[in-house]
Design a protein around this motif. Structure first.
Motif, PDB file in Angstrom:
ATOM      1  N   GLU A  53       0.835  -1.185   0.000  1.00 52.67           N
ATOM      2  CA  GLU A  53       0.000   0.000   0.000  1.00 52.67           C
ATOM      3  C   GLU A  53       0.881   1.251   0.000  1.00 52.67           C
ATOM      4  OE1 GLU A  53      -2.324  -0.341   3.551  1.00 52.67           O
ATOM      5  OE2 GLU A  53      -3.350  -2.153   2.872  1.00 52.67           O
ATOM      6  N   GLU A  54       0.272   2.389  -0.262  1.00 53.46           N
ATOM      7  CA  GLU A  54       0.958   3.679  -0.169  1.00 53.46           C
ATOM      8  C   GLU A  54       1.562   3.805   1.230  1.00 53.46           C
ATOM      9  OE1 GLU A  54       1.941   7.676  -1.505  1.00 53.46           O
ATOM     10  OE2 GLU A  54       1.125   5.978  -2.624  1.00 53.46           O
ATOM     11  N   GLY A  55       2.843   4.122   1.311  1.00 50.37           N
ATOM     12  CA  GLY A  55       3.544   4.239   2.585  1.00 50.37           C
ATOM     13  C   GLY A  55       4.187   2.950   3.039  1.00 50.37           C
ATOM     14  N   GLY A  56       3.916   1.837   2.336  1.00 45.68           N
ATOM     15  CA  GLY A  56       4.512   0.555   2.684  1.00 45.68           C
ATOM     16  C   GLY A  56       5.964   0.481   2.232  1.00 45.68           C
ATOM     17  N   ILE A  57       6.691  -0.447   2.819  1.00 40.81           N
ATOM     18  CA  ILE A  57       8.110  -0.651   2.506  1.00 40.81           C
ATOM     19  C   ILE A  57       8.247  -1.969   1.762  1.00 40.81           C
ATOM     20  CG2 ILE A  57      10.431  -0.965   3.456  1.00 40.81           C
ATOM     21  CD1 ILE A  57       9.443   0.702   5.897  1.00 40.81           C
ATOM     22  N   VAL A  58       8.944  -1.936   0.620  1.00 39.85           N
ATOM     23  CA  VAL A  58       9.110  -3.135  -0.199  1.00 39.85           C
ATOM     24  C   VAL A  58      10.587  -3.352  -0.493  1.00 39.85           C
ATOM     25  CG1 VAL A  58       8.726  -1.877  -2.373  1.00 39.85           C
ATOM     26  CG2 VAL A  58       8.310  -4.349  -2.285  1.00 39.85           C
TER      27      VAL A  58
ATOM     28  N   LEU B 278      12.641   0.262  -0.502  1.00 38.15           N
ATOM     29  CA  LEU B 278      12.145   1.636  -0.552  1.00 38.15           C
ATOM     30  C   LEU B 278      10.740   1.721   0.010  1.00 38.15           C
ATOM     31  CD1 LEU B 278      10.019   1.753  -3.162  1.00 38.15           C
ATOM     32  CD2 LEU B 278      12.135   1.749  -4.415  1.00 38.15           C
ATOM     33  N   THR B 279      10.364   2.936   0.367  1.00 33.06           N
ATOM     34  CA  THR B 279       9.011   3.227   0.814  1.00 33.06           C
ATOM     35  C   THR B 279       8.227   3.726  -0.384  1.00 33.06           C
ATOM     36  OG1 THR B 279       9.821   3.827   3.006  1.00 33.06           O
ATOM     37  CG2 THR B 279       7.618   4.603   2.414  1.00 33.06           C
ATOM     38  N   LEU B 280       7.079   3.139  -0.619  1.00 28.43           N
ATOM     39  CA  LEU B 280       6.253   3.535  -1.756  1.00 28.43           C
ATOM     40  C   LEU B 280       5.352   4.699  -1.327  1.00 28.43           C
ATOM     41  CD1 LEU B 280       5.646   2.738  -4.718  1.00 28.43           C
ATOM     42  CD2 LEU B 280       3.678   1.493  -3.830  1.00 28.43           C
ATOM     43  N   ASP B 281       5.794   5.909  -1.651  1.00 29.14           N
ATOM     44  CA  ASP B 281       4.985   7.091  -1.370  1.00 29.14           C
ATOM     45  C   ASP B 281       5.271   8.147  -2.429  1.00 29.14           C
ATOM     46  OD1 ASP B 281       7.426   8.306  -0.643  1.00 29.14           O
ATOM     47  OD2 ASP B 281       7.055   8.084   1.487  1.00 29.14           O
ATOM     48  N   GLU B 282       4.647   9.293  -2.294  1.00 33.17           N
ATOM     49  CA  GLU B 282       4.781  10.329  -3.320  1.00 33.17           C
ATOM     50  C   GLU B 282       6.209  10.839  -3.453  1.00 33.17           C
ATOM     51  OE1 GLU B 282       3.380  14.312  -0.954  1.00 33.17           O
ATOM     52  OE2 GLU B 282       1.814  12.942  -1.644  1.00 33.17           O
TER      53      GLU B 282
ATOM     54  N   LEU C  31       6.798   2.526 -12.990  1.00 34.37           N
ATOM     55  CA  LEU C  31       7.291   1.540 -12.022  1.00 34.37           C
ATOM     56  C   LEU C  31       6.617   1.733 -10.669  1.00 34.37           C
ATOM     57  CD1 LEU C  31       9.141  -0.834 -11.643  1.00 34.37           C
ATOM     58  CD2 LEU C  31      11.015   0.747 -11.184  1.00 34.37           C
ATOM     59  N   LYS C  32       6.475   2.973 -10.247  1.00 35.14           N
ATOM     60  CA  LYS C  32       5.819   3.256  -8.970  1.00 35.14           C
ATOM     61  C   LYS C  32       4.382   2.738  -8.971  1.00 35.14           C
ATOM     62  CE  LYS C  32       6.556   7.326  -7.163  1.00 35.14           C
ATOM     63  NZ  LYS C  32       6.459   8.747  -6.770  1.00 35.14           N
ATOM     64  N   LYS C  33       3.633   3.012 -10.045  1.00 37.85           N
ATOM     65  CA  LYS C  33       2.247   2.546 -10.120  1.00 37.85           C
ATOM     66  C   LYS C  33       2.179   1.030 -10.248  1.00 37.85           C
ATOM     67  CE  LYS C  33       0.157   6.738 -11.844  1.00 37.85           C
ATOM     68  NZ  LYS C  33      -0.695   7.357 -12.862  1.00 37.85           N
ATOM     69  N   GLY C  34       3.150   0.436 -10.913  1.00 39.81           N
ATOM     70  CA  GLY C  34       3.172  -1.011 -11.072  1.00 39.81           C
ATOM     71  C   GLY C  34       3.471  -1.753  -9.779  1.00 39.81           C
ATOM     72  N   LEU C  35       4.251  -1.142  -8.903  1.00 39.28           N
ATOM     73  CA  LEU C  35       4.585  -1.789  -7.633  1.00 39.28           C
ATOM     74  C   LEU C  35       3.427  -1.776  -6.643  1.00 39.28           C
ATOM     75  CD1 LEU C  35       8.244  -0.542  -7.055  1.00 39.28           C
ATOM     76  CD2 LEU C  35       7.514  -2.909  -7.398  1.00 39.28           C
ATOM     77  N   ALA C  36       2.527  -0.819  -6.776  1.00 39.71           N
ATOM     78  CA  ALA C  36       1.392  -0.743  -5.854  1.00 39.71           C
ATOM     79  C   ALA C  36       0.591  -2.038  -5.948  1.00 39.71           C
ATOM     80  CB  ALA C  36       0.515   0.459  -6.205  1.00 39.71           C
ATOM     81  N   GLY C  37       0.448  -2.721  -4.821  1.00 37.13           N
ATOM     82  CA  GLY C  37      -0.335  -3.944  -4.774  1.00 37.13           C
ATOM     83  C   GLY C  37       0.460  -5.239  -4.869  1.00 37.13           C
ATOM     84  N   VAL C  38       1.791  -5.161  -5.088  1.00 35.06           N
ATOM     85  CA  VAL C  38       2.566  -6.408  -5.130  1.00 35.06           C
ATOM     86  C   VAL C  38       2.522  -7.078  -3.760  1.00 35.06           C
ATOM     87  CG1 VAL C  38       4.131  -5.658  -6.980  1.00 35.06           C
ATOM     88  CG2 VAL C  38       4.798  -5.304  -4.592  1.00 35.06           C
ATOM     89  N   ARG C  39       2.839  -8.368  -3.748  1.00 38.28           N
ATOM     90  CA  ARG C  39       2.860  -9.150  -2.506  1.00 38.28           C
ATOM     91  C   ARG C  39       4.226  -9.812  -2.360  1.00 38.28           C
ATOM     92  NH1 ARG C  39      -2.403  -9.664  -0.766  1.00 38.28           N
ATOM     93  NH2 ARG C  39      -3.986  -9.227  -2.338  1.00 38.28           N
TER      94      ARG C  39
END
Length: 185
Positions: free
Chosen positions: A74-79, A124-128, A136-144
């Motif tokens: 999710e937004e703000g998550g770390i991957v 990285l942290t997925l945020d703005e 790439l940013k939009k593609g990573l949203a929702g990965v598991r």
């Protein structure tokens, strides 16, 4: 009444506006053609067994090759993940189109000189504020966690009109992603 030089300046302005409009239309045609090739590529993958899952998010397309488990990023998550970036030519990624990777196996398979590789996992942290190209940013949203996927998008969501290293301006790109872990805390 306008004098002769006034007419010349007005004509020059009209010509420049016309040229700018043609360039913009040409670029939109390029992106549209790339998106058509991306759709054809994805359609071709749907004939595989098992068929991959497709996730579309704002111009970015994620083709899930191996399903992950647990929470979706999710937004703000770390991957944390490994990646390989390729210039997209309409088909599966090939060693000749590889332009970046942090995965040692991919670098070796592509014949890259590994005398001083930086093959460490990217976290990285997925945020703005995340410094990733939009696709790439939009593609990573929702990965598991554990997911293996392609993220593919037109040049509109990549580097745009910038030439980056050996990547031509307005290039469609495809990344293969190996997600190691993530948290949404």
């Amino acid at each position: 009444m306008m004098n002769r030089s006034g007419y010349i300046w007005a004509l020059a302005a009209v010509i420049l506006l016309g040229l700018a409009s043609c360039k913009k239309q040409s670029l939109e045609n390029t992106y549209s053609s790339q998106e058509d090739r991306i759709d054809s590529f994805i359609e071709g993958l749907m004939n595989q067994e098992p068929a991959p899952r497709i996730v579309r998010n704002g111009g970015s397309n994620r083709v899930v090759l191996t399903e992950g488990t647990g929470d979706a990023l999710e937004e703000g998550g770390i991957v944390s993940f490994y990646y390989a970036g390729y210039i997209f030519s309409g088909s599966a990624p090939s060693a000749s189109s590889l332009f970046t990777t942090n995965r040692e196996e991919t670098a070796a398979e592509s014949g890259w000189n590994l005398t001083s590789p930086d093959c460490s996992i990217l976290t990285l942290t997925l945020d703005e504020d995340t410094e990733l190209i939009e696709g790439l940013k939009k593609g990573l949203a929702g990965v598991r966690g554990g997911e293996v996927c392609y993220i593919v998008f037109s040049g509109k969501y990549g580097f745009g009109d910038k030439i980056i290293g050996n990547i031509p301006a307005n290039s469609a790109l495809i990344f293969q992603i190996w997600v190691e872990s993530l948290t949404n805390d």
